[in-house]
Design a protein around this motif. Sequence first.
Motif, PDB file in Angstrom:
ATOM      1  N   ALA A   1      34.967  40.220 -40.009  1.00 48.71           N
ATOM      2  CA  ALA A   1      33.777  39.509 -39.540  1.00 48.71           C
ATOM      3  C   ALA A   1      32.506  40.212 -39.997  1.00 48.71           C
ATOM      4  O   ALA A   1      31.534  39.570 -40.405  1.00 48.71           O
ATOM      5  CB  ALA A   1      33.813  39.393 -38.020  1.00 48.71           C
ATOM      6  N   ILE A   2      32.533  41.529 -39.957  1.00 46.95           N
ATOM      7  CA  ILE A   2      31.359  42.284 -40.395  1.00 46.95           C
ATOM      8  C   ILE A   2      31.129  42.070 -41.889  1.00 46.95           C
ATOM      9  O   ILE A   2      29.999  41.865 -42.335  1.00 46.95           O
ATOM     10  CB  ILE A   2      31.529  43.784 -40.070  1.00 46.95           C
ATOM     11  N   ALA A   3      32.207  42.099 -42.642  1.00 42.98           N
ATOM     12  CA  ALA A   3      32.083  41.853 -44.076  1.00 42.98           C
ATOM     13  C   ALA A   3      31.606  40.423 -44.325  1.00 42.98           C
ATOM     14  O   ALA A   3      30.800  40.167 -45.229  1.00 42.98           O
ATOM     15  CB  ALA A   3      33.414  42.100 -44.770  1.00 42.98           C
ATOM     16  N   GLY A   4      32.103  39.491 -43.523  1.00 44.34           N
ATOM     17  CA  GLY A   4      31.667  38.099 -43.658  1.00 44.34           C
ATOM     18  C   GLY A   4      30.187  37.969 -43.354  1.00 44.34           C
ATOM     19  O   GLY A   4      29.447  37.285 -44.078  1.00 44.34           O
ATOM     20  N   LEU A   5      29.759  38.647 -42.336  1.00 50.88           N
ATOM     21  CA  LEU A   5      28.339  38.664 -41.984  1.00 50.88           C
ATOM     22  C   LEU A   5      27.513  39.158 -43.164  1.00 50.88           C
ATOM     23  O   LEU A   5      26.461  38.594 -43.497  1.00 50.88           O
ATOM     24  CB  LEU A   5      28.148  39.585 -40.769  1.00 50.88           C
ATOM     25  N   GLY A   6      28.013  40.199 -43.810  1.00 51.68           N
ATOM     26  CA  GLY A   6      27.324  40.732 -44.982  1.00 51.68           C
ATOM     27  C   GLY A   6      27.236  39.703 -46.091  1.00 51.68           C
ATOM     28  O   GLY A   6      26.183  39.510 -46.705  1.00 51.68           O
ATOM     29  N   ALA A   7      28.346  39.018 -46.340  1.00 48.79           N
ATOM     30  CA  ALA A   7      28.380  38.028 -47.415  1.00 48.79           C
ATOM     31  C   ALA A   7      27.415  36.877 -47.120  1.00 48.79           C
ATOM     32  O   ALA A   7      26.709  36.391 -48.005  1.00 48.79           O
ATOM     33  CB  ALA A   7      29.802  37.500 -47.588  1.00 48.79           C
ATOM     34  N   LEU A   8      27.368  36.433 -45.875  1.00 47.72           N
ATOM     35  CA  LEU A   8      26.476  35.335 -45.504  1.00 47.72           C
ATOM     36  C   LEU A   8      25.031  35.771 -45.644  1.00 47.72           C
ATOM     37  O   LEU A   8      24.188  35.055 -46.201  1.00 47.72           O
ATOM     38  CB  LEU A   8      26.755  34.902 -44.056  1.00 47.72           C
ATOM     39  N   SER A   9      24.771  36.940 -45.137  1.00 51.30           N
ATOM     40  CA  SER A   9      23.418  37.472 -45.184  1.00 51.30           C
ATOM     41  C   SER A   9      22.947  37.589 -46.633  1.00 51.30           C
ATOM     42  O   SER A   9      21.814  37.257 -46.971  1.00 51.30           O
ATOM     43  CB  SER A   9      23.429  38.827 -44.480  1.00 51.30           C
TER      44      SER A   9
END
Lengths: 347, 347
Positions: free
Chosen positions: A259-267
């Motif tokens: 989820a943290i990595a996903g957050l990074g990708a979205l950001s």
Amino acid sequence: LTVSEPRPTAPTITDVARRAGVSKGLVSFVFNGRPGVAAETRARILRAADDLRWRPSPHARTLSRQMAYAMGLVIRRQPAVLASDPFFPAFLAGVETVLGEAGRVLVLSVVPDIDAEERTYRSLADDRRVDGVFVTDLGRDDHRFDLLRELRLPAVSLGRAPDSSASVRMDDTAGIGQAVDHLAGLGHARIAHVAGDPTMVHGWRRRVAFQTAMAARDLDPGMIADTDFSAAAGAGATVSLIGRRHRPTAIVYASDPMAIAGLGALSERGIDVPAEMSLTGYDGTELAHHVHPRLTTVETDPALWGATAARALLTLVIDGRADHLDLPAGRLVPGGSTAQPPPSQPL
Amino acid sequence: LTVSEPRPTAPTITDVARRAGVSKGLVSFVFNGRPGVAAETRARILRAADDLRWRPSPHARTLSRQMAYAMGLVIRRQPAVLASDPFFPAFLAGVETVLGEAGRVLVLSVVPDIDAEERTYRSLADDRRVDGVFVTDLGRDDHRFDLLRELRLPAVSLGRAPDSSASVRMDDTAGIGQAVDHLAGLGHARIAHVAGDPTMVHGWRRRVAFQTAMAARDLDPGMIADTDFSAAAGAGATVSLIGRRHRPTAIVYASDPMAIAGLGALSERGIDVPAEMSLTGYDGTELAHHVHPRLTTVETDPALWGATAARALLTLVIDGRADHLDLPAGRLVPGGSTAQPPPSQPL
DNA sequence: GTGAAAGCGCTAACAA
DNA sequence: TTGTTAGCGCTTTCAC
């Protein structure tokens, strides 16, 4: 720079027997809780042992009792996946608290592949290095239980496997269900799932839980991207999901690191969380509390899991049998990463 | 659900001796690499052992040789700190590769406090559970080496301690220096440091390295906030630094998890990274590659560290002496979290 | 209720 | 070069 002198020679059962004025046999009886020792004699023996700070030597015991007084844990994981997994340290801490009290020790192995894993189990068994093992990261079709049975190695599995003799399970269904409910309650309809490794039981269970929860609400349960639980795969899956024609408005991740990595990708792509996309994690790791926005995630208790598994394994090893235990399910803790979906989403 | 049947009884040295038509003594000689066995006899013995799939029992060996064929690692850490630390899994993997080949096993303990730690070391030594230990998380005034000396337990420390007999060190000076140089090269002058635990050697060393590097460039080395290495403390330190009158334009963190938490705190306060604030991490963890912006960090190699430490400990245990080894320093890998400072900063 | 003695599987000193 | 045997520290059976 030299370690020359020999370690001080510890007292032996003979010393204790002599000091208490009895034979070795009696001392042994006392320390193994055998009946048939006069109370007064027993007290004298305990005193003598205490004076000498003597404790029975595990190795000598092993030799005559065929018991190692140690438990094993063999972890087969990609280094990258293992490194970002917050589960193990806390789990180990829980295991230790119980094993330590029971005079047992934990033998840990980290192996790169399945062959090394099998070799490790074999040598742990052949060398009688351990009396039992914890089996984690269950595969959906897990070969290890056959091997362990062949080796006569008692095992407690983390999660229920069809052919494990004892297990400790923490239900992931509830947590994932709560996440879906939470999102649906906020008004989300297009909810996707970044799943874990579908060949592993916990990955698969969360995946099924997601599908079940979605279907129960008459939502499309089909937006799923599988991964190997690594942060990199979590980011990749996120990117692929938002590239779809019917982009989701929320994503349920099977783990916090993903989820943290996903957050990074979205950001990175300028997609605002939670305004344009809501995210939920799974595990309740420390870092999840400190990213921005703070992750809505499912809190679990790996230390409790470890302690419970250790108790179960002790029981199994000592009594020859143990049960399948269920731990309280994780529960969703809302953070800042979930909100109402954007008002006007093109269909 | 029952584990009834006894494990198959393994062959013993007596079986091998009989099969080879020699005495136990000779078999023992062969398996301990002693000279004085006829080549032909030796071959016959090895064949017999192989046929029977026999290997000497570590426990029996322990009893007669006072050697446990196991190494210990005692970790004293707050669960939260341990959980977000990516160092250990990779380190353990490195240790295992070496110990496994050498027929040794790793005994791991996770303890909550210093008393439990001491008890653990004592029982590992008294019970002869291990032949030597790895000592990590060095304190600047580390009491453990006295204890280990008293217990006659050979130890290899991760990082150099004044009174350790052997150590493996990875220089953090260079990496921190590179980070400062990188930032200074971009035009930053007000660079702060979110330090680790100042009572721990690696925390302290990075702190000193920061001060040295700053001073070498005639920059103010005074903007430092100490922590305990936890993500929470990293976030807290970040907040306190940006609250200062002369807010820094860049922050050098002593670890990746703290940098990630700092990034979260800044983001929460609407401070853009890297436009308004540059950040560097330390460790090169997987997650650091997947936050946005990707962290500029110092890559290290914990697995190499583990393997090297394991080799050193084996040498120490077997030969009675070992050296102080230096590993190649970590190196800075620029990411997206560093850029030129904002053009007009009010002083 | 207690003691003697035979293992457990291996190593190593001593004999042969 | 090889065999014999006494430990290593404990458990456990069997007499007393």
